[in-house]
Scaffold this active site. Structure first.
Site, PDB file in Angstrom:
ATOM      1  N   HIS A 116     -27.448  -3.190  25.821  1.00  0.00           N
ATOM      2  CA  HIS A 116     -28.494  -2.923  26.800  1.00  0.00           C
ATOM      3  C   HIS A 116     -28.692  -1.434  27.052  1.00  0.00           C
ATOM      4  CE1 HIS A 116     -29.207  -7.059  28.803  1.00  0.00           C
ATOM      5  NE2 HIS A 116     -28.873  -7.200  27.533  1.00  0.00           N
ATOM      6  N   HIS A 278     -25.247 -12.921  19.714  1.00  0.00           N
ATOM      7  CA  HIS A 278     -25.067 -14.198  20.397  1.00  0.00           C
ATOM      8  C   HIS A 278     -23.951 -15.043  19.784  1.00  0.00           C
ATOM      9  CE1 HIS A 278     -29.308 -14.178  22.408  1.00  0.00           C
ATOM     10  NE2 HIS A 278     -28.583 -13.128  22.705  1.00  0.00           N
TER      11      HIS A 278
END
Length: 721
Positions: A116, A278
């Site tokens: 992020h 993920h």
């Protein structure tokens, strides 16, 4: 990347949030009462978040703080990366009571933190990214997509405290992301230091919206305004539920492609990043974040000491953690690198469902997969996998699906693609490879690093003879100065791309940009290509300096040392984002420009590291030198091609009338919004008046030459050595 983990630390743990202690019910109740009784309004303006005036400290009245360490490379060189790795690994694998680690490992949380941080990068203007560590500051630290990443940074504080100035926060964060992957069984591509600590963020335009998760940035069929990349204010990439929370995997794929491309990633890199990321961790949404989470860090109480989103749900941490509101785990092995993410993606049929917090996500059809996924905190519990709309996009989008299936069948290709994409993601904004520090820098030079061969060793250049040859070629001063400006002014301090080094002005796409007047530029390049003893990149700058010397009547410095890039290393698609949508220095406004021209001028000046005075003097000088896109607008002089202060004299001495929103007329002149702002804005007018005074001509010429020399040399490392 959606939230993928909660909490750990080395040495002294960070002060725990009040609601994260063992006996949390009393503090949770008190916290709920507090937040119910106190309003904390905030506003978002150009990406700045403000709490109530009596609590949000405003430091804008103070001068900006330069980096405290003026020789970071020397300090970094003393760093023992093996020792640092051992200390970071200890953080990743030592759970803290105040913020318990999911699955006993902070790797997924730290991976999300770094993703992020780096994922804010955007190719349109080079802003964002990992290099400045913007995630430490408002507004990025308070974006809804960054919930609970304040905990990840706080867990790393004991390591940062130990190593001090030897490793910057940004370098430590990226290093910790690599260690997170390594400790979970993944072999990374490499690592480079070189990100200097900053003490305050740059002003970045994050969008026009005034509220988190608002969306006023699309036109047509979800066409994003430039330079924006994220789909909503406060998101890193896209909404994981689907566009505007609609669980449509096809529409989600469209948003993913638009966003990742604007962040520099092609389809294969995009699939690799999502599938690889993920593979680890989980999402957190056991209860409604709107009901149970307090203010973000920028609006938190003083006693919270920079930690936001106080959680009033039960213990507030561990199994009660709330982040996005989505809730579930992707794979049976959430802290190990393997191919189980893709095996699950293609191995089940999926149905849309609601998380406990009421957000859209996906579960295997007919109860399949039950008991295959571990609980993050209770070994006795098992679950079915949970995927997101953004995950399903990789299976059903006709562009992404073949890539994902290939990775499913060839896990080694996924591992290589993810390693390279992760390295690119975390190093894209670090600048030229020459800035990379440390023993872990990969030997391979990558296309996105904009390689430029070193300027070959040459005998002492006969600059006088070269200048005479250029000036005697029949090219005008304006042509030569315009070509040099076109080359050097592509520089972006945000990510170190562009600039005069490499001489890429002679290749596509730059030689065909409308702002560069391609027909005139071709004439200049025909003359400057192949001059003896000098690179084309140097010749372009030398030609501009020689012409300016004639126009100014004073010596203009020139330092050789630029190398010539190759056409093979100049991919038109990769370099296309360097094209300015507007360039107020040349009175150019392209069809993609949305914001006011004068605002875009300041934005470009910021990328060129110019002060207000340098910006002003360069505009005034380029105008009278005739370096304007249409050849006339703003050329407020009777002697174009001569460096005088006429622009300011005539601007301030003329009564102007608007003819269009962009053009104005007066005294026989035509001017633009950019021109008139130097008389309308009080701060810029003060500078313009200084140069327009009867004794301002001399200082104007001197200051223009200094500012010109600065721009010509931007981004050229080791120039003249």
């Amino acid at each position: 990347m959606p939230d993928t983990g909660s909490g750990g630390g080395l040495g002294l743990p960070a002060p725990p949030p009040a609601s994260a202690s063992g006996a949390a019910s009393a503090s949770a109740s008190a916290s709920a009462e507090y937040y119910a009784s106190v309003e904390r309004p905030y506003s978002v303006s150009l990406g700045k978040v403000s709490a109530t005036a009596d609590e949000r400290l405003d430091l804008r009245a103070l001068p900006k703080s330069p980096p405290l360490d003026d020789d970071y490379p020397a300090a970094f060189a003393t760093l023992d990366l093996d020792e640092l790795a051992a200390d970071v690994d200890a953080v990743l694998t030592t759970s803290q009571d105040w913020w318990p680690a999911d699955f006993g490992h902070y790797g997924p949380l730290v991976l999300r933190m770094v993703w992020h941080c780096a994922g804010t990068y955007r190719v349109a203007d080079g802003r964002g990214g990992a290099a400045a560590g913007l995630q430490r500051f408002a507004p990025v630290d308070s974006w809804p997509d960054n919930r609970n990443l304040d905990k990840a940074r706080r867990l790393l504080w004991p390591v940062k405290r130990k190593y001090g100035r030897r490793v910057s926060w940004a370098d430590l964060m990226v290093f910790a992301g690599n260690r997170a992957l390594e400790t979970m069984g993944f072999r990374t591509f490499g690592y480079a230091g070189g990100r200097v600590d900053v003490l305050e963020p740059d002003d970045v335009y994050w969008g026009p919206e005034q509220a988190w998760l608002a969306d006023e940035r699309h036109r047509g069929v979800r066409e994003l305004d430039e330079p924006l990349a994220a789909e909503q204010l406060g998101l890193i990439y896209v909404n994981p539920e689907g566009p505007n929370t609609v669980p449509d995997q096809y529409a989600s794929a469209r948003d993913i492609r638009a966003t990742f491309r604007r962040m520099g990633m092609n389809d294969e890199e995009t699939v690799a990043l999502i599938a690889g990321g993920h593979t680890f961790g989980k999402t957190h949404g056991v209860a409604d974040p709107q009901r149970h989470l307090g203010p973000e860090p920028a609006a938190a109480r003083l006693e919270d000491q920079g930690l936001g989103w106080r959680n009033t749900h039960r213990t507030g941490a561990g199994p009660d953690t709330i982040t996005s509101g989505l809730d579930g785990t992707w794979t049976p092995t959430p802290t190990s690198w393997d191919n189980t993410y893709l095996e699950a993606l293609f191995g089940y049929e999926w149905d849309v469902a609601l998380s406990p917090a009421g957000l859209w996500q996906w579960v295997p059809r007919g109860g399949a997969g039950a008991g295959t996924v571990p609980d993050a905190h209770d070994p006795a519990k098992r679950h079915a996998p949970t995927f997101l709309t953004t995950d399903l996009a990789l299976r059903y989008d006709p562009g992404y699906a073949p890539i994902a299936r290939r990775f499913l069948e060839h896990p080694d290709q996924l591992a290589d693609a993810f390693a390279r994409a992760w390295f690119k993601l975390t190093h894209l904004d670090l600048g030229p490879r020459e800035r990379y520090l440390g023993p872990l820098v990969p030997a391979e030079t990558l296309p996105w690093q904009d390689p430029v061969p070193a300027s070959p060793a040459r005998a002492r250049l006969d600059l006088g003879a070269l200048k005479s040859r250029i000036l005697g070629s029949g090219l005008s001063r304006t042509q030569l100065i315009a070509a040099a400006w076109a080359s050097a002014s592509t520089y972006r301090n945000s990510d170190g791309r562009g600039g005069s080094n490499g001489g890429r002005l002679r290749f596509e796409p730059q030689r065909s940009w409308a702002v560069n007047d391609p027909a005139s530029l071709a004439q200049v390049l025909d003359v400057l290509t192949g001059l003896p003893g000098i690179s084309v990149a140097d010749a372009i700058v030398l030609g501009g300096c020689a012409a300016l010397e004639q126009a100014a009547g004073i010596p203009v410095p020139f330092t050789p040392g630029r190398g010539d890039a190759t056409e093979e290393d100049t991919d038109p698609e990769w370099f296309a984002p360097l094209e300015p949508i507007a360039d107020g220095f040349r009175n150019y406004r392209g069809p993609r420009a949305r914001r006011p021209s004068e605002h875009l001028l300041v934005d470009r000046a910021s990328l060129l590291t110019l002060t207000a005075a340098e910006m002003t003097v360069l505009v005034g000088g380029l105008r009278v030198l005739g370096v304007v896109h249409d050849g006339s607008t703003g050329v407020l002089t009777a002697t174009p091609g001569v460096l005088t202060n006429d622009f300011f004299v005539n601007l301030l001495g003329t009564a102007w009338a608007a003819r269009t929103p962009e053009t104005f007329e007066g005294g026989g002149w035509t001017a633009s919004r950019v021109d008139l702002v130097f008389g309308a804005d009080a701060r810029l007018r003060a500078i313009a008046e200084y140069y327009a005074a009867d004794d301002g001509a001399g200082p104007f010429v001197r200051d223009f030459v200094r500012a010109w020399d600065k721009v010509m040399n931007l981004g050229v490392l080791n120039l003249g050595r």
